[in-house]
Every structure is written in structure tokens, then in C-alpha cells.
Design a protein around this motif. Sequence first.
Motif, PDB file in Angstrom:
ATOM      1  N   TYR A   1       0.859  -1.186   0.000  1.00 12.20           N
ATOM      2  CA  TYR A   1       0.000   0.000   0.000  1.00 12.20           C
ATOM      3  C   TYR A   1       0.894   1.234   0.000  1.00 12.20           C
ATOM      4  O   TYR A   1       1.809   1.349   0.828  1.00 12.20           O
ATOM      5  CB  TYR A   1      -0.914   0.016   1.217  1.00 12.20           C
ATOM      6  CG  TYR A   1      -1.746   1.287   1.323  1.00 12.20           C
ATOM      7  CD1 TYR A   1      -2.893   1.440   0.560  1.00 12.20           C
ATOM      8  CD2 TYR A   1      -1.362   2.320   2.171  1.00 12.20           C
ATOM      9  CE1 TYR A   1      -3.656   2.594   0.638  1.00 12.20           C
ATOM     10  CE2 TYR A   1      -2.115   3.488   2.253  1.00 12.20           C
ATOM     11  CZ  TYR A   1      -3.270   3.614   1.484  1.00 12.20           C
ATOM     12  OH  TYR A   1      -4.015   4.765   1.573  1.00 12.20           O
ATOM     13  N   ASN A   2       0.649   2.156  -0.935  1.00 12.74           N
ATOM     14  CA  ASN A   2       1.381   3.422  -1.010  1.00 12.74           C
ATOM     15  C   ASN A   2       0.381   4.573  -1.080  1.00 12.74           C
ATOM     16  O   ASN A   2      -0.571   4.521  -1.870  1.00 12.74           O
ATOM     17  CB  ASN A   2       2.275   3.472  -2.254  1.00 12.74           C
ATOM     18  CG  ASN A   2       3.395   2.463  -2.200  1.00 12.74           C
ATOM     19  OD1 ASN A   2       4.124   2.385  -1.219  1.00 12.74           O
ATOM     20  ND2 ASN A   2       3.544   1.677  -3.258  1.00 12.74           N
ATOM     21  N   GLU A   3       0.616   5.584  -0.261  1.00 15.74           N
ATOM     22  CA  GLU A   3      -0.241   6.767  -0.279  1.00 15.74           C
ATOM     23  C   GLU A   3       0.613   8.008  -0.478  1.00 15.74           C
ATOM     24  O   GLU A   3       1.499   8.305   0.332  1.00 15.74           O
ATOM     25  CB  GLU A   3      -1.034   6.872   1.025  1.00 15.74           C
ATOM     26  CG  GLU A   3      -2.010   8.037   1.048  1.00 15.74           C
ATOM     27  CD  GLU A   3      -2.850   8.055   2.306  1.00 15.74           C
ATOM     28  OE1 GLU A   3      -2.702   9.008   3.095  1.00 15.74           O
ATOM     29  OE2 GLU A   3      -3.630   7.099   2.510  1.00 15.74           O
TER      30      GLU A   3
ATOM     31  N   SER B   1      -3.626   6.905  -3.885  1.00 16.93           N
ATOM     32  CA  SER B   1      -3.230   5.695  -3.172  1.00 16.93           C
ATOM     33  C   SER B   1      -3.056   4.568  -4.182  1.00 16.93           C
ATOM     34  O   SER B   1      -3.765   4.512  -5.194  1.00 16.93           O
ATOM     35  CB  SER B   1      -4.271   5.303  -2.119  1.00 16.93           C
ATOM     36  OG  SER B   1      -5.523   5.036  -2.728  1.00 16.93           O
TER      37      SER B   1
ATOM     38  N   THR C   1      -2.550   0.306  -4.289  1.00 19.16           N
ATOM     39  CA  THR C   1      -2.509  -0.978  -3.603  1.00 19.16           C
ATOM     40  C   THR C   1      -2.088  -2.059  -4.592  1.00 19.16           C
ATOM     41  O   THR C   1      -2.335  -1.949  -5.804  1.00 19.16           O
ATOM     42  CB  THR C   1      -3.877  -1.341  -2.997  1.00 19.16           C
ATOM     43  OG1 THR C   1      -4.878  -1.335  -4.036  1.00 19.16           O
ATOM     44  CG2 THR C   1      -4.268  -0.347  -1.913  1.00 19.16           C
TER      45      THR C   1
ATOM     46  N   ASP D   1      -7.364  10.991  -5.342  1.00 17.53           N
ATOM     47  CA  ASP D   1      -8.291  11.626  -4.402  1.00 17.53           C
ATOM     48  C   ASP D   1      -9.308  12.506  -5.101  1.00 17.53           C
ATOM     49  O   ASP D   1     -10.435  12.673  -4.629  1.00 17.53           O
ATOM     50  CB  ASP D   1      -7.513  12.457  -3.366  1.00 17.53           C
ATOM     51  CG  ASP D   1      -6.664  11.587  -2.455  1.00 17.53           C
ATOM     52  OD1 ASP D   1      -6.781  10.358  -2.533  1.00 17.53           O
ATOM     53  OD2 ASP D   1      -5.871  12.158  -1.672  1.00 17.53           O
TER      54      ASP D   1
END
Length: 420
Positions: free
Chosen positions: A191-193, A215, A217, A245
Motif C-alpha cells: 500500500y502506497n499513499e 493511493s 494498492t 483523491d
Amino acid sequence: MSSFISKIAIASVLVAAFGGNSYAADDGAGSDQRDSVRYRTRPAYDAVGIRAGGFTVFPKASVTGTYDDNIYATDVNETDDFITTLKASVDVNSNWSRHALNVNAGVTDYLYADNSDEDSVDWNLGINGLIDVTRDTQINGGLTYQQLHEDRGDPNAVAAASEPTSYSLLTGTAGLDQRFNRVTARVSGTYNEYDYDDVVSTVGVVIDQDYRDRSETGEALRLGYDVSPDTNVFVQGSLNQRSYDQSPPVVAVNRDSDGYAVVAGSDFRLSNLLQGEIFAGFQSQSYDDPTLSEVSGLAYGASVEWYATPLTTVTLDATSSIEETTTVGASGFVSNSVGLRIDHELLRNVLLNGTVSYATNDYEGIARTDDTIRAGLGVDYLLNRNFTLGLGYDYKDRDSNTAGNDYTVNQVGFTLTGKL
């Protein structure tokens, strides 16, 4: 393109000349050729750390001075400057016989002598661990938070910004490794945000960067089989989901996408001379917005070490990936790269290295292709177990078929590192 081929040839000759010297050395190189020059242990020069119960603490600090002849990575009106980089970090590693727990933290301060608007501070904090459930079952995971900035030469860097773009990156990973006799299985998730800060343009206008917040995943499953004690062949399938977003009508284009990759490869060790991993297959990324074309093509990767002699290690790295872009009209770009590094132990405490790489970014939906070559030379002098002095030179050249995206950068500098 012919100019690029000639540059690659010149860089290759430089690396071969630098890394291939057959200097004599004492018997401290070690007898195991699978122990690479870059990462092998050197008891007389390795930091011992600070014992704290079941953990060992490794603090480190460094100061780097770099002369950069093109700090804005532009093709005209280049600006040079001297950059002082101050870095401090600490790693805390467990000493347990089973399981593992590691914590790391660091901060890096970039200070420009004449162009203080380019100053930036990066920092990171992370934790990762491993649980040995049984001899054949392991669970691993990690969580990292980083505050970073985009380099001026990054493909998505805001050219009109008066300062580098800062952003935060939260990364989480989890995985399970299981062995069934000769059969191996691995399931993993990531997971990267990303959260980007607004920047001010060179004329004082705020440039909104919220549209880049997203984000990502990913899920992967690998199944392998040990054809011998030193060779595992595998197939792997992976999925990813990229969600922004902001979506229309707030932004003009919906860049949400889903992708997959299917590859086959091998993790191998051939006698005492060669070891690594190679794989190849197919990858694809599909976008929710009908105006953005699907990006697909060959997927591949390689990380191979050749132990040419006990004193010389040659490393080959190659990768292909589908990357995000902010370029209008493009859905994404395929990044292909290949690099070669040579490490040579001139003396037990004098290490030479040479690198050369080639990368191409091919944009989908627009007629843009960027070709980049890099070459570098370096030497590390291990003064003792607490101090290391490094000298290096790095050359980078990007050649694009679209106006305004070419640049050449030369950097030369030194680094003094202290560690306990």
C-alpha cells in the motif's frame, strides 16, 4: 539517436577501464566468491554498533559536498551551484535467534550555496519485522513514512515551480512465505499513499498539486519449485489499483486505473560465479477515463551478480514498469532501464566502482520518448571502522523528442561518513 549510442559507448569504456583494473591485493578478500565486494563483511572496518539488550543500535552521520553544473536540469541557461548535504540516521536491529524486528529513522538536509530556494529537508521513519511461525512458514511486514522532494530532473517535476515539490509517502507491506518440500509459495500485499504539497511558481502564483494525491494498492502471488538446491523456477501474478483523491468535475481527467502483470522466472546460483533473479512476462494498465489509452507490453526484471574474481563483482540490473504521469494527453509511460555496476577491491580498505545505465520512458497517448544515460565513477576509502571518505563523479544526459525536456548534468563531490 546516433549521439546517444556514441555516449553509451564512451561511458562503457570508462566503466570498463575503471572497474576492471587487476591490481594486486592482500589475502583479506575472503575465499567465498559469492560474497560481493560491495556488501561483504570487513571486521576491521565495519561498525560494531551499540548493544541495547536484544537489539543493536547503528547510528550514522555524513556530510557531502557536491558541485552540480545544472541544478535545475534545463537544456538552456544552466545554473551551477555547490550543495552541502547533511545526513543522519539510526538503525535498530534485533539480535534474536528467531523472529526479527527493525526500526529505522533518518533526516537529510540539502543546502544550496547560492540558490537557497532549492533547499529541502527529507526525513523518514520506519519499522519492519519477521515472524518465524515454523521452519517452513514466515510472516513479514513493514510500515514506513517518508517526507520527500522531487528532483528537478524527475519526469513529473513542475518546471515552473520556484522550489522543488515536496510530498509525503506512506508505505505498508505484508507477506507470507510458505514451503511445501520443494514447492514454495509467497503471497504479498503493498500500500502506497502519496500526498503532494502545493508549490509557488516563479511569478508568484500558487500551483495546486492536490490532483496528484493518490493511493496505490497491490497484491501478488508467486509459486515456485526448487529444481535443485541452488535454483528455483517460479511464476508470479500481480494486481494493482491506483486511485486518485480527486475526480471529475474537480479535475479534467480521471486517472484512476487497474493493472496486472504475469511473469515467469528463476532465482538461481550457478556454482560460485553467478547468482541472482531474472523474469519476463506481460503487464497492462487500464484507465477509467475513456480518453486515456491502455498501456501494456513486456514486463521483465533482472538482478544478477557475477563474481568475476574474489576482488571484482559485476552487477546487472534491469526493470520494466508502467508509471504515472502528469503530462497532458498521456495516460502513463513505460519505463525500461538496464544498468551495469562494477565494484573492485583495490586494497582491503580501498573500493572502486563504476556504473553505466540506459533508460527510456515511452509515453502512451502522445508522441514523447525520453532517453537517459548515466555514468559514474567512485572510490571509497575506509579510514577505520568509524569513518569512510568517498569521492565520486556522476554524469546524466536526457534526450527527448519533445522540446524543452533535454538536459545534461555533471556532478562531482565527496562524502565523509561517520558511524558507530
